[in-house]
Scaffold this active site. Structure first.
Site, PDB file in Angstrom:
ATOM      1  N   HIS A  22     155.076  65.492  91.802  1.00  0.00           N
ATOM      2  CA  HIS A  22     156.452  65.650  91.347  1.00  0.00           C
ATOM      3  C   HIS A  22     156.632  66.887  90.465  1.00  0.00           C
ATOM      4  O   HIS A  22     157.761  67.250  90.141  1.00  0.00           O
ATOM      5  CB  HIS A  22     156.887  64.420  90.553  1.00  0.00           C
ATOM      6  CG  HIS A  22     157.033  63.184  91.392  1.00  0.00           C
ATOM      7  ND1 HIS A  22     156.102  62.171  91.386  1.00  0.00           N
ATOM      8  CD2 HIS A  22     157.992  62.806  92.269  1.00  0.00           C
ATOM      9  CE1 HIS A  22     156.490  61.222  92.213  1.00  0.00           C
ATOM     10  NE2 HIS A  22     157.621  61.577  92.768  1.00  0.00           N
ATOM     11  N   ARG A  48     164.889  63.898  89.089  1.00  0.00           N
ATOM     12  CA  ARG A  48     163.879  63.054  88.447  1.00  0.00           C
ATOM     13  C   ARG A  48     163.138  63.817  87.353  1.00  0.00           C
ATOM     14  O   ARG A  48     162.642  63.219  86.399  1.00  0.00           O
ATOM     15  CB  ARG A  48     162.901  62.521  89.503  1.00  0.00           C
ATOM     16  CG  ARG A  48     163.565  61.570  90.471  1.00  0.00           C
ATOM     17  CD  ARG A  48     162.570  60.728  91.246  1.00  0.00           C
ATOM     18  NE  ARG A  48     162.003  61.416  92.387  1.00  0.00           N
ATOM     19  CZ  ARG A  48     161.202  60.840  93.273  1.00  0.00           C
ATOM     20  NH1 ARG A  48     160.872  59.567  93.153  1.00  0.00           N
ATOM     21  NH2 ARG A  48     160.718  61.519  94.298  1.00  0.00           N
ATOM     22  N   ASP A 214     162.496  54.414 100.914  1.00  0.00           N
ATOM     23  CA  ASP A 214     161.742  54.312  99.668  1.00  0.00           C
ATOM     24  C   ASP A 214     162.740  54.210  98.522  1.00  0.00           C
ATOM     25  O   ASP A 214     163.452  55.177  98.230  1.00  0.00           O
ATOM     26  CB  ASP A 214     160.844  55.538  99.504  1.00  0.00           C
ATOM     27  CG  ASP A 214     159.949  55.454  98.272  1.00  0.00           C
ATOM     28  OD1 ASP A 214     160.111  54.510  97.471  1.00  0.00           O
ATOM     29  OD2 ASP A 214     159.093  56.336  98.103  1.00  0.00           O
ATOM     30  N   GLU A 240     161.112  49.757 100.829  1.00  0.00           N
ATOM     31  CA  GLU A 240     159.929  49.923  99.975  1.00  0.00           C
ATOM     32  C   GLU A 240     160.270  49.920  98.494  1.00  0.00           C
ATOM     33  O   GLU A 240     161.194  50.607  98.059  1.00  0.00           O
ATOM     34  CB  GLU A 240     159.235  51.241 100.339  1.00  0.00           C
ATOM     35  CG  GLU A 240     157.993  51.522  99.509  1.00  0.00           C
ATOM     36  CD  GLU A 240     157.216  52.716 100.031  1.00  0.00           C
ATOM     37  OE1 GLU A 240     156.754  53.530  99.205  1.00  0.00           O
ATOM     38  OE2 GLU A 240     157.075  52.854 101.259  1.00  0.00           O
ATOM     39  N   GLU A 268     152.935  50.544  95.012  1.00  0.00           N
ATOM     40  CA  GLU A 268     152.618  51.899  94.569  1.00  0.00           C
ATOM     41  C   GLU A 268     152.370  51.956  93.073  1.00  0.00           C
ATOM     42  O   GLU A 268     151.474  52.674  92.609  1.00  0.00           O
ATOM     43  CB  GLU A 268     153.761  52.838  94.952  1.00  0.00           C
ATOM     44  CG  GLU A 268     153.636  54.246  94.419  1.00  0.00           C
ATOM     45  CD  GLU A 268     154.822  55.114  94.791  1.00  0.00           C
ATOM     46  OE1 GLU A 268     155.092  56.091  94.062  1.00  0.00           O
ATOM     47  OE2 GLU A 268     155.493  54.830  95.804  1.00  0.00           O
ATOM     48  N   ASP A 291     148.064  52.954  95.176  1.00  0.00           N
ATOM     49  CA  ASP A 291     147.641  54.352  95.107  1.00  0.00           C
ATOM     50  C   ASP A 291     146.235  54.363  94.537  1.00  0.00           C
ATOM     51  O   ASP A 291     146.005  53.896  93.424  1.00  0.00           O
ATOM     52  CB  ASP A 291     148.590  55.162  94.218  1.00  0.00           C
ATOM     53  CG  ASP A 291     148.298  56.657  94.278  1.00  0.00           C
ATOM     54  OD1 ASP A 291     147.158  57.053  93.936  1.00  0.00           O
ATOM     55  OD2 ASP A 291     149.192  57.430  94.667  1.00  0.00           O
ATOM     56  N   HIS A 318     149.463  54.411  99.103  1.00  0.00           N
ATOM     57  CA  HIS A 318     150.445  55.437  98.781  1.00  0.00           C
ATOM     58  C   HIS A 318     149.772  56.806  98.757  1.00  0.00           C
ATOM     59  O   HIS A 318     148.809  57.022  98.022  1.00  0.00           O
ATOM     60  CB  HIS A 318     151.059  55.142  97.412  1.00  0.00           C
ATOM     61  CG  HIS A 318     151.869  56.272  96.853  1.00  0.00           C
ATOM     62  ND1 HIS A 318     151.429  57.035  95.789  1.00  0.00           N
ATOM     63  CD2 HIS A 318     153.063  56.777  97.221  1.00  0.00           C
ATOM     64  CE1 HIS A 318     152.347  57.958  95.514  1.00  0.00           C
ATOM     65  NE2 HIS A 318     153.340  57.828  96.368  1.00  0.00           N
ATOM     66  N   GLU A 338     150.100  57.031 105.110  1.00  0.00           N
ATOM     67  CA  GLU A 338     151.248  57.823 104.675  1.00  0.00           C
ATOM     68  C   GLU A 338     150.836  59.277 104.491  1.00  0.00           C
ATOM     69  O   GLU A 338     149.764  59.576 103.969  1.00  0.00           O
ATOM     70  CB  GLU A 338     151.788  57.285 103.351  1.00  0.00           C
ATOM     71  CG  GLU A 338     152.935  58.112 102.787  1.00  0.00           C
ATOM     72  CD  GLU A 338     153.469  57.600 101.459  1.00  0.00           C
ATOM     73  OE1 GLU A 338     154.649  57.849 101.173  1.00  0.00           O
ATOM     74  OE2 GLU A 338     152.703  56.946 100.727  1.00  0.00           O
TER      75      GLU A 338
END
Length: 394
Positions: A22, A48, A214, A240, A268, A291, A318, A338
């Protein structure tokens, strides 16, 4: 024959992309008005990054053995996790045989119970655990997937997470998972926009493509159910992580009420075998999505998948690149994986943890051959040109 021992452990931090995916700059689909638990506040709705999703940065853990072998891993956690590794967890690693993964994990987890259990501390534990698996692979000159039982298939199939499932299908992926853009605070208009985007993507991706939403912990049970019911006519494969990760009761209720054919997935932001035991035993999900860099590392993921398998659940980790690929190819209940589309427009396949990892494999036509993983450890190298910073040397 005496095993090499761990002679050093170091924790570094990095900024910008990579394991903390991110931490992007400029325009990127991953930061484009995506519904979050903070979306109820208009000032934090558009990005975010605005509420600090990228504040931690990447944690890099490097370990060395007495025979000269090295291992490393990357995850999220930044400086706080680096402090935990250097000033607390290191005592359980230094001097231990490189094979003592179970004992080291148990000591790290037990010693941090009074301030850990989940979140940042488990990120740090995960980073150490993954680095130790990489080190053991270097010592043995063996890929991780061989050390945990060997592959059960010749290749792994992938779906893509990103803003353009239609493009992902053309690239050979099973389908795509969209970020949900509008949460409950944006009312009926936002819900309609979510459903309209899904309808557009169904038309563009074709009738057979997988499509999922998601929701990133942003919804309540009522909104999630309305979204799922409205999306059913567009063939939504799953919804999700719609609720906060600790709302096991909400997940249990929602799963029972979903339209036939719509799956519920989560995990996740869950951690350890005990968290996933709750999800499994309470019937909270059809697919669990730990994850490996956050849930406790590979050592804990192996325990989690055993619980899932006993409950007839799939485990589809994840993201997490090679750290989950080596795991997934060894498990019958991980039949697909994924892939995070980290190109800003989600229009091309690029390595997920670029620029931090060298030799990072990526799917070709939505598939990854197990043979591409046949290198010692996790099979990747840390870019030596990275501006690594060690904030808390011992």
């Amino acid at each position: 024959m005496a095993q090499p021992t761990v002679t050093d452990i170091r924790a570094y931090v990095l900024r910008g992309g990579g394991a903390d995916y991110h931490d992007q700059q400029g325009t990127h689909w991953i930061d484009d008005h995506i519904a979050t638990p903070m979306s109820r506040y208009p000032e934090y709705r558009e990005s975010r990054r605005s509420f600090g999703l990228n504040v931690l940065g990447t944690l890099v853990v490097v370990v060395e053995a007495s025979d000269g072998s090295t291992g490393f891993a990357v995850t999220t956690g930044g400086e706080p996790a680096a402090w935990i590794v250097e000033r607390h967890l290191s005592r359980f690693v230094l001097g231990a045989p490189v094979t003592a993964l179970e004992r080291i994990w148990d000591q790290m987890y037990s010693a941090t119970l009074f301030y850990g259990r989940k979140g940042l501390v488990l990120n740090a534990i995960s980073g150490v655990d993954l680095a130790l698996w990489d080190l053991l692979g270097a010592v043995r000159q063996e890929p991780v997937h061989e050390m945990i039982g060997g592959a059960v298939r010749d290749e792994q199939r992938f779906y893509a997470t990103g803003a353009r499932p239609d493009l992902a299908v053309r690239m050979g992926f099973l389908g795509g998972k969209l970020p949900l853009h509008h949460g409950p605070a944006e009312g009926a208009e936002g819900l309609a926009a979510n459903l309209a985007l899904l309808a557009d993507m169904r038309a563009a991706a074709g009738p057979d493509a997988w499509l999922a939403y998601d929701c990133w912990m942003s919804l309540d049970t009522d909104y999630a159910l309305r979204l799922a019911r409205g999306a059913a006519e567009h063939g939504l494969r799953w919804i999700e992580e719609p609720l906060p990760p600790d709302d096991y009761w909400g997940y249990q209720k929602l799963r029972k009420a979903l339209p036939p054919g719509t799956l519920l997935t989560t995990g996740e932001h869950e951690a350890t075998r005990w968290g996933f035991r709750m999800l499994a035993e309470m019937g909270c999900a059809d697919i669990l999505q730990p994850d490996v860099g956050w849930c406790g590392g590979l050592s804990e993921l192996l325990r989690i998948t055993a619980i899932a398998d006993a409950h007839g659940l799939l485990v589809v980790p994840h993201g997490s690149s090679v750290y989950s690929y080596h795991f997934a190819v060894t498990r019958h209940n991980s039949p697909f994986s994924e892939f995070l589309m980290m190109a800003p427009a989600a229009d091309e396949v690029v390595p997920m943890f670029h620029p931090q990892l060298l030799d990072e494999p990526v799917p070709t036509d939505g598939r990854l051959s197990v043979s591409t993983l046949d290198k010692p450890g996790f099979g990747v190298r840390l870019d030596p040109g990275l501006p690594l910073h060690r904030p808390y040397p011992r």
